[in-house]
Design a protein around this motif. Structure first.
Motif, PDB file in Angstrom:
ATOM      1  N   TRP A  27      97.859 -57.125 -18.376  1.00  0.00           N
ATOM      2  CA  TRP A  27      97.586 -55.730 -18.028  1.00  0.00           C
ATOM      3  C   TRP A  27      96.200 -55.578 -17.436  1.00  0.00           C
ATOM      4  O   TRP A  27      95.279 -56.306 -17.802  1.00  0.00           O
ATOM      5  N   THR A  28      96.062 -54.612 -16.537  1.00  0.00           N
ATOM      6  CA  THR A  28      94.750 -54.134 -16.121  1.00  0.00           C
ATOM      7  C   THR A  28      94.749 -52.625 -16.328  1.00  0.00           C
ATOM      8  O   THR A  28      95.764 -51.953 -16.124  1.00  0.00           O
ATOM      9  N   ILE A  29      93.617 -52.123 -16.755  1.00  0.00           N
ATOM     10  CA  ILE A  29      93.431 -50.685 -16.934  1.00  0.00           C
ATOM     11  C   ILE A  29      92.073 -50.357 -16.339  1.00  0.00           C
ATOM     12  O   ILE A  29      91.051 -50.864 -16.789  1.00  0.00           O
ATOM     13  N   ASP A  30      92.071 -49.551 -15.279  1.00  0.00           N
ATOM     14  CA  ASP A  30      90.801 -49.279 -14.608  1.00  0.00           C
ATOM     15  C   ASP A  30      90.064 -48.128 -15.276  1.00  0.00           C
ATOM     16  O   ASP A  30      90.541 -47.542 -16.253  1.00  0.00           O
ATOM     17  N   GLY A  31      88.904 -47.803 -14.751  1.00  0.00           N
ATOM     18  CA  GLY A  31      88.055 -46.768 -15.317  1.00  0.00           C
ATOM     19  C   GLY A  31      88.681 -45.385 -15.350  1.00  0.00           C
ATOM     20  O   GLY A  31      88.300 -44.540 -16.149  1.00  0.00           O
ATOM     21  N   LEU A  36      98.229 -51.201 -14.740  1.00  0.00           N
ATOM     22  CA  LEU A  36      99.091 -52.101 -13.980  1.00  0.00           C
ATOM     23  C   LEU A  36      99.479 -53.245 -14.897  1.00  0.00           C
ATOM     24  O   LEU A  36      98.687 -53.681 -15.731  1.00  0.00           O
ATOM     25  N   GLU A  37     100.687 -53.739 -14.724  1.00  0.00           N
ATOM     26  CA  GLU A  37     101.120 -54.871 -15.526  1.00  0.00           C
ATOM     27  C   GLU A  37     101.744 -55.943 -14.642  1.00  0.00           C
ATOM     28  O   GLU A  37     102.080 -55.700 -13.490  1.00  0.00           O
ATOM     29  N   GLY A  38     101.876 -57.132 -15.201  1.00  0.00           N
ATOM     30  CA  GLY A  38     102.554 -58.220 -14.511  1.00  0.00           C
ATOM     31  C   GLY A  38     101.835 -58.682 -13.264  1.00  0.00           C
ATOM     32  O   GLY A  38     100.605 -58.783 -13.217  1.00  0.00           O
ATOM     33  N   ALA A  39     102.620 -58.951 -12.228  1.00  0.00           N
ATOM     34  CA  ALA A  39     102.062 -59.447 -10.972  1.00  0.00           C
ATOM     35  C   ALA A  39     101.099 -58.440 -10.351  1.00  0.00           C
ATOM     36  O   ALA A  39     100.097 -58.831  -9.749  1.00  0.00           O
ATOM     37  N   ALA A  40     101.381 -57.160 -10.511  1.00  0.00           N
ATOM     38  CA  ALA A  40     100.473 -56.137  -9.971  1.00  0.00           C
ATOM     39  C   ALA A  40      99.098 -56.261 -10.621  1.00  0.00           C
ATOM     40  O   ALA A  40      98.067 -56.170  -9.938  1.00  0.00           O
ATOM     41  N   ALA A  41      99.069 -56.490 -11.943  1.00  0.00           N
ATOM     42  CA  ALA A  41      97.791 -56.642 -12.651  1.00  0.00           C
ATOM     43  C   ALA A  41      97.061 -57.897 -12.186  1.00  0.00           C
ATOM     44  O   ALA A  41      95.852 -57.861 -11.946  1.00  0.00           O
ATOM     45  N   LEU A  42      97.774 -58.990 -12.058  1.00  0.00           N
ATOM     46  CA  LEU A  42      97.136 -60.236 -11.613  1.00  0.00           C
ATOM     47  C   LEU A  42      96.572 -60.093 -10.207  1.00  0.00           C
ATOM     48  O   LEU A  42      95.467 -60.569  -9.915  1.00  0.00           O
ATOM     49  N   ASN A  43      97.307 -59.421  -9.337  1.00  0.00           N
ATOM     50  CA  ASN A  43      96.810 -59.215  -7.977  1.00  0.00           C
ATOM     51  C   ASN A  43      95.615 -58.280  -7.954  1.00  0.00           C
ATOM     52  O   ASN A  43      94.726 -58.432  -7.122  1.00  0.00           O
TER      53      ASN A  43
END
Length: 100
Positions: A27-31, A36-43
């Motif tokens: 996962w990515t979580i911005d400010g 975003l999770e999965g491939a979207a998070a990695l990208n």
């Protein structure tokens, strides 16, 4: 950018990610709280790294590439323990790690 192991005490609660979500994907979580999770998070991470890493991140936005990457991620994620760690020691395996 800050990378946090989901096993760190309080990490999931702090970012509003369930244990099931954390086990399913990266996962990515911005400010602003966009998740975003999965491939979207990695990208997203690759894009943030910049330089040559931004090239594969840009490919994700091409027609058909994103869905293909997501399908590959969904196949890979539940099998990730079968693959080596690519020479990387997981954060929670480091001496002194505060992981549950």
């Amino acid at each position: 950018m800050l990378a946090i192991a989901s096993q760190q005490p309080g990490a999931l609660e702090r970012y509003g990610v369930t244990r099931a979500e954390a086990e399913r994907a990266a996962w990515t979580i911005d400010g602003e709280g966009r998740r975003l999770e999965g491939a979207a998070a990695l990208n997203r991470v690759l894009a943030e790294l910049g330089g040559p890493w931004s090239v594969p991140a840009a490919l994700y936005r091409l027609p058909g590439v994103g869905p293909l990457e997501e399908a590959l991620y969904r196949w890979f994620a539940p099998r990730r323990s079968r693959f080596g760690r690519f020479g990387v020691t997981p954060e929670c395996d480091e001496p002194g790690a505060r992981c549950a």
